[in-house]
Scaffold this motif. Structure first.
Motif, PDB file in Angstrom:
ATOM      1  N   PHE A 213      -1.781  -2.580   7.842  1.00  0.00           N
ATOM      2  CA  PHE A 213      -1.050  -3.245   6.762  1.00  0.00           C
ATOM      3  C   PHE A 213      -0.166  -2.227   6.056  1.00  0.00           C
ATOM      4  O   PHE A 213      -0.593  -1.108   5.785  1.00  0.00           O
ATOM      5  CB  PHE A 213      -2.017  -3.862   5.744  1.00  0.00           C
ATOM      6  N   GLN A 214       1.041  -2.653   5.732  1.00  0.00           N
ATOM      7  CA  GLN A 214       1.953  -1.789   4.982  1.00  0.00           C
ATOM      8  C   GLN A 214       1.715  -1.972   3.486  1.00  0.00           C
ATOM      9  O   GLN A 214       1.582  -3.093   2.989  1.00  0.00           O
ATOM     10  CB  GLN A 214       3.403  -2.122   5.319  1.00  0.00           C
ATOM     11  N   VAL A 215       1.648  -0.856   2.781  1.00  0.00           N
ATOM     12  CA  VAL A 215       1.392  -0.878   1.340  1.00  0.00           C
ATOM     13  C   VAL A 215       2.656  -1.291   0.595  1.00  0.00           C
ATOM     14  O   VAL A 215       3.741  -0.767   0.844  1.00  0.00           O
ATOM     15  CB  VAL A 215       0.923   0.511   0.847  1.00  0.00           C
TER      16      VAL A 215
ATOM     17  N   ASN B 198      -3.216   7.561  -4.501  1.00  0.00           N
ATOM     18  CA  ASN B 198      -3.783   7.605  -3.145  1.00  0.00           C
ATOM     19  C   ASN B 198      -2.881   6.976  -2.094  1.00  0.00           C
ATOM     20  O   ASN B 198      -2.762   7.484  -0.975  1.00  0.00           O
ATOM     21  CB  ASN B 198      -5.147   6.925  -3.122  1.00  0.00           C
ATOM     22  N   LEU B 199      -2.239   5.863  -2.442  1.00  0.00           N
ATOM     23  CA  LEU B 199      -1.378   5.161  -1.499  1.00  0.00           C
ATOM     24  C   LEU B 199      -0.009   4.930  -2.127  1.00  0.00           C
ATOM     25  O   LEU B 199       0.096   4.401  -3.232  1.00  0.00           O
ATOM     26  CB  LEU B 199      -2.003   3.809  -1.107  1.00  0.00           C
ATOM     27  N   LYS B 200       1.020   5.317  -1.380  1.00  0.00           N
ATOM     28  CA  LYS B 200       2.386   5.161  -1.869  1.00  0.00           C
ATOM     29  C   LYS B 200       3.032   3.934  -1.242  1.00  0.00           C
ATOM     30  O   LYS B 200       2.674   3.537  -0.128  1.00  0.00           O
ATOM     31  CB  LYS B 200       3.208   6.410  -1.532  1.00  0.00           C
ATOM     32  N   PRO B 201       3.993   3.335  -1.921  1.00  0.00           N
ATOM     33  CA  PRO B 201       4.715   2.190  -1.343  1.00  0.00           C
ATOM     34  C   PRO B 201       5.345   2.552  -0.003  1.00  0.00           C
ATOM     35  O   PRO B 201       5.931   3.622   0.146  1.00  0.00           O
ATOM     36  CB  PRO B 201       5.796   1.889  -2.398  1.00  0.00           C
ATOM     37  N   GLY B 202       5.196   1.678   0.978  1.00  0.00           N
ATOM     38  CA  GLY B 202       5.768   1.916   2.300  1.00  0.00           C
ATOM     39  C   GLY B 202       4.833   2.574   3.279  1.00  0.00           C
ATOM     40  O   GLY B 202       5.082   2.558   4.493  1.00  0.00           O
ATOM     41  N   GLU B 203       3.741   3.180   2.818  1.00  0.00           N
ATOM     42  CA  GLU B 203       2.766   3.769   3.727  1.00  0.00           C
ATOM     43  C   GLU B 203       1.994   2.652   4.433  1.00  0.00           C
ATOM     44  O   GLU B 203       2.027   1.492   4.023  1.00  0.00           O
ATOM     45  CB  GLU B 203       1.799   4.684   2.965  1.00  0.00           C
TER      46      GLU B 203
END
Length: 255
Positions: free
Chosen positions: A138-140, A148-153
């Motif tokens: 899944f794309q963030v 911890n998680l950036k947009p697009g990761e």
């Protein structure tokens, strides 16, 4: 500990006998060229295509087949968080479907539509960590899980069988009836609700009812790209290159 092949063979045989089919008849139903005899003897590995057919036709829980669950059948009501569809590649192995941010908007509405999944890219990762379980990428979207998680990761997540299996130390992809979110989860001490918690403190936690969750995936790893991957096609291209690199590294280790 019982060998996984023995477990699969035993449970596959159990299904056929419960349904009252001969080995030849069951083979025809599942798209197997001859009979199911070799599968039941443990001589032939159960292919991803057969696993998908067992889920589609008879609602057999893939986790149960491989000995990871005591629940034989998938509950197709909204209270079940088990994946509603699994897909296979040209070699009939179960693969990892990738749900980008754009596709996620339609994911909840098409969650049981097998034809809808065909539009999504999918890969097979030949790593032991991604075997004998159902994974999805899944794309963030958004910044609620920073830092911890950036947009697009991208996150690679393992299917969860039961909401009661959740851990407060893990992150999850939560498929609701109208959205796909990445959150930490916590059971409410006073109700049967589930709290959705963001790591970014600017987003306050909020509670939802259990039956609102259609699927649940535990995040196991993430893939980060360089800043030049600014388009959707660029992201998918880099994701494919990253997976090909992982395959190459795995082959080198085996050799």
């Amino acid at each position: 500990m019982q060998d996984e092949t023995d477990i699969v063979a035993k449970r596959f045989t159990e299904i056929r006998r419960e349904l009252g089919h001969t080995q030849s008849d069951f083979a025809k139903l599942l798209g197997i060229s001859t009979t199911t005899a070799d599968i039941e003897r443990g001589r032939t590995k159960l292919s991803g295509k057969v696993v998908a057919e067992l889920l589609k036709q008879f609602k057999i829980n893939p986790l149960w087949l491989f000995g990871d669950s005591s629940q034989q059948y998938v509950n197709t009501t909204n209270t079940s968080v088990i994946p509603k569809v699994v897909t296979v590649d040209t070699s009939e192995n179960e693969n990892m479907v990738l749900v980008n941010a754009k596709a996620a908007a339609g994911y909840p509405q098409n969650i049981q539509d097998t034809s809808w999944y065909q539009q999504l890219p999918a890969f097979d990762l030949p790593l032991p960590e991604f075997r004998n379980a159902t994974y999805r990428g899944f794309q963030v979207e958004g910044d609620s899980m920073l830092p911890n998680l950036k947009p697009g990761e991208w996150v690679l997540a393992k299917a969860v069988e039961d909401i009661d299996d959740i851990s407060t130390n893990k992150m999850y992809v939560v498929v609701l009836q109208d959205a796909v979110l990445v959150k930490k989860l916590e059971k409410s001490p006073n109700t049967a609700n589930i709290a959705l918690i963001s790591l970014n403190e600017t987003y306050p936690p909020y509670e939802i009812e259990r039956h609102a969750i259609q699927e649940l995936w535990q995040v196991s790893s993430k893939i980060t790209f360089g800043v030049d991957a600014t388009t959707e096609k660029g992201l998918l291209k880099q994701l494919q290159e990253s997976m090909e690199e992982l395959k190459s590294q795995f082959k080198q280790v085996k050799n």
